[in-house]
Design a protein around this motif. Sequence first.
Motif, PDB file in Angstrom:
ATOM      1  N   SER A 106       0.831  -1.214   0.000  1.00 24.96           N
ATOM      2  CA  SER A 106       0.000   0.000   0.000  1.00 24.96           C
ATOM      3  C   SER A 106       0.858   1.254   0.000  1.00 24.96           C
ATOM      4  O   SER A 106       0.584   2.209  -0.736  1.00 24.96           O
ATOM      5  CB  SER A 106      -0.915   0.014   1.221  1.00 24.96           C
ATOM      6  OG  SER A 106      -1.824  -1.045   1.162  1.00 24.96           O
ATOM      7  N   TYR A 107       1.897   1.260   0.828  1.00 25.65           N
ATOM      8  CA  TYR A 107       2.780   2.426   0.908  1.00 25.65           C
ATOM      9  C   TYR A 107       3.449   2.695  -0.439  1.00 25.65           C
ATOM     10  O   TYR A 107       3.432   3.819  -0.946  1.00 25.65           O
ATOM     11  CB  TYR A 107       3.846   2.212   1.985  1.00 25.65           C
ATOM     12  CG  TYR A 107       4.943   3.236   1.940  1.00 25.65           C
ATOM     13  CD1 TYR A 107       4.727   4.528   2.413  1.00 25.65           C
ATOM     14  CD2 TYR A 107       6.181   2.935   1.396  1.00 25.65           C
ATOM     15  CE1 TYR A 107       5.733   5.478   2.352  1.00 25.65           C
ATOM     16  CE2 TYR A 107       7.184   3.877   1.336  1.00 25.65           C
ATOM     17  CZ  TYR A 107       6.959   5.147   1.811  1.00 25.65           C
ATOM     18  OH  TYR A 107       7.948   6.095   1.743  1.00 25.65           O
ATOM     19  N   HIS A 108       4.029   1.653  -1.035  1.00 22.87           N
ATOM     20  CA  HIS A 108       4.744   1.855  -2.298  1.00 22.87           C
ATOM     21  C   HIS A 108       3.800   2.190  -3.445  1.00 22.87           C
ATOM     22  O   HIS A 108       4.164   2.945  -4.349  1.00 22.87           O
ATOM     23  CB  HIS A 108       5.599   0.636  -2.632  1.00 22.87           C
ATOM     24  CG  HIS A 108       6.816   0.519  -1.766  1.00 22.87           C
ATOM     25  ND1 HIS A 108       7.845   1.435  -1.797  1.00 22.87           N
ATOM     26  CD2 HIS A 108       7.151  -0.390  -0.827  1.00 22.87           C
ATOM     27  CE1 HIS A 108       8.768   1.093  -0.927  1.00 22.87           C
ATOM     28  NE2 HIS A 108       8.359  -0.015  -0.316  1.00 22.87           N
ATOM     29  N   LYS A 109       2.589   1.651  -3.436  1.00 21.34           N
ATOM     30  CA  LYS A 109       1.601   2.039  -4.451  1.00 21.34           C
ATOM     31  C   LYS A 109       1.297   3.528  -4.335  1.00 21.34           C
ATOM     32  O   LYS A 109       1.202   4.234  -5.343  1.00 21.34           O
ATOM     33  CB  LYS A 109       0.311   1.222  -4.279  1.00 21.34           C
ATOM     34  CG  LYS A 109       0.395  -0.165  -4.804  1.00 21.34           C
ATOM     35  CD  LYS A 109      -0.830  -1.018  -4.691  1.00 21.34           C
ATOM     36  CE  LYS A 109      -2.063  -0.476  -4.107  1.00 21.34           C
ATOM     37  NZ  LYS A 109      -3.151  -1.452  -3.961  1.00 21.34           N
ATOM     38  N   TYR A 110       1.148   4.022  -3.110  1.00 25.16           N
ATOM     39  CA  TYR A 110       0.864   5.444  -2.889  1.00 25.16           C
ATOM     40  C   TYR A 110       2.031   6.312  -3.381  1.00 25.16           C
ATOM     41  O   TYR A 110       1.827   7.274  -4.128  1.00 25.16           O
ATOM     42  CB  TYR A 110       0.602   5.694  -1.406  1.00 25.16           C
ATOM     43  CG  TYR A 110       0.454   7.142  -1.057  1.00 25.16           C
ATOM     44  CD1 TYR A 110      -0.719   7.833  -1.347  1.00 25.16           C
ATOM     45  CD2 TYR A 110       1.489   7.842  -0.449  1.00 25.16           C
ATOM     46  CE1 TYR A 110      -0.853   9.174  -1.045  1.00 25.16           C
ATOM     47  CE2 TYR A 110       1.365   9.180  -0.141  1.00 25.16           C
ATOM     48  CZ  TYR A 110       0.195   9.848  -0.442  1.00 25.16           C
ATOM     49  OH  TYR A 110       0.081  11.176  -0.140  1.00 25.16           O
ATOM     50  N   VAL A 111       3.242   5.949  -3.003  1.00 25.89           N
ATOM     51  CA  VAL A 111       4.419   6.730  -3.408  1.00 25.89           C
ATOM     52  C   VAL A 111       4.582   6.697  -4.925  1.00 25.89           C
ATOM     53  O   VAL A 111       4.832   7.729  -5.553  1.00 25.89           O
ATOM     54  CB  VAL A 111       5.687   6.200  -2.700  1.00 25.89           C
ATOM     55  CG1 VAL A 111       6.939   6.838  -3.277  1.00 25.89           C
ATOM     56  CG2 VAL A 111       5.607   6.464  -1.211  1.00 25.89           C
ATOM     57  N   LEU A 112       4.427   5.520  -5.525  1.00 22.96           N
ATOM     58  CA  LEU A 112       4.560   5.423  -6.981  1.00 22.96           C
ATOM     59  C   LEU A 112       3.488   6.224  -7.714  1.00 22.96           C
ATOM     60  O   LEU A 112       3.772   6.844  -8.740  1.00 22.96           O
ATOM     61  CB  LEU A 112       4.496   3.966  -7.429  1.00 22.96           C
ATOM     62  CG  LEU A 112       5.798   3.192  -7.326  1.00 22.96           C
ATOM     63  CD1 LEU A 112       5.561   1.720  -7.629  1.00 22.96           C
ATOM     64  CD2 LEU A 112       6.843   3.761  -8.257  1.00 22.96           C
ATOM     65  N   SER A 113       2.264   6.238  -7.185  1.00 25.35           N
ATOM     66  CA  SER A 113       1.209   7.009  -7.853  1.00 25.35           C
ATOM     67  C   SER A 113       1.539   8.505  -7.826  1.00 25.35           C
ATOM     68  O   SER A 113       1.321   9.205  -8.807  1.00 25.35           O
ATOM     69  CB  SER A 113      -0.151   6.742  -7.218  1.00 25.35           C
ATOM     70  OG  SER A 113      -0.230   7.305  -5.931  1.00 25.35           O
ATOM     71  N   LYS A 114       2.070   8.990  -6.699  1.00 23.79           N
ATOM     72  CA  LYS A 114       2.473  10.407  -6.628  1.00 23.79           C
ATOM     73  C   LYS A 114       3.623  10.689  -7.584  1.00 23.79           C
ATOM     74  O   LYS A 114       3.639  11.703  -8.277  1.00 23.79           O
ATOM     75  CB  LYS A 114       2.887  10.781  -5.196  1.00 23.79           C
ATOM     76  CG  LYS A 114       1.767  10.707  -4.200  1.00 23.79           C
ATOM     77  CD  LYS A 114       0.690  11.691  -4.542  1.00 23.79           C
ATOM     78  CE  LYS A 114      -0.421  11.651  -3.534  1.00 23.79           C
ATOM     79  NZ  LYS A 114      -1.548  12.459  -3.901  1.00 23.79           N
TER      80      LYS A 114
END
Length: 168
Positions: A106-114
């Motif tokens: 979840s964390y990396h999906k959020y960072v990658l989306s930004k």
Amino acid sequence: MVEIERKIEKIQAILRDSSASEGEKDAARQLLDKLQDKYAIDIEMLDDNKKEWFTITCKDEHEKMLLLRILTSYRLKAYLKKNCSRLSILFYTTDSYFQIVSAELSYHKYVLSKYLKSVTINYLHKFVLPYKLADTAEQPTDKLTDDAATAAAFMFYDKSYTVKKLLF
């Protein structure tokens, strides 16, 4: 710590094995006691964290790639279920590791989306519409900006068609 847990699991398998000799079981008990003392591990706590199968279904190949990398970082093996989506990843671990993997995903999906949003905006400003249009100005749709034409030429450089054929 994961390697120690694996050793303990193997030792416990020897202790439960009915075909193991008494000498093997005694040696396994002694080794288990040494590992418990050396690493201050509570065997009963390890038994509470029984391993089970977990499935995470990704929304696309990029998310799947991210999940596989995270699983590899925890030395967990990923499997594909038969007759299921290729985006459903199955892995065998404890509930606590599943929670960690899910949180990290979840964390990396959020960072990658930004990050991807920022890259997309920069790309659009540079290649698609590099200047602000006046409200009354008409934008020709059949012409590329010089930067966009150059970028397209590089993208299709070694292909069997030219940018002109593709665009017109």
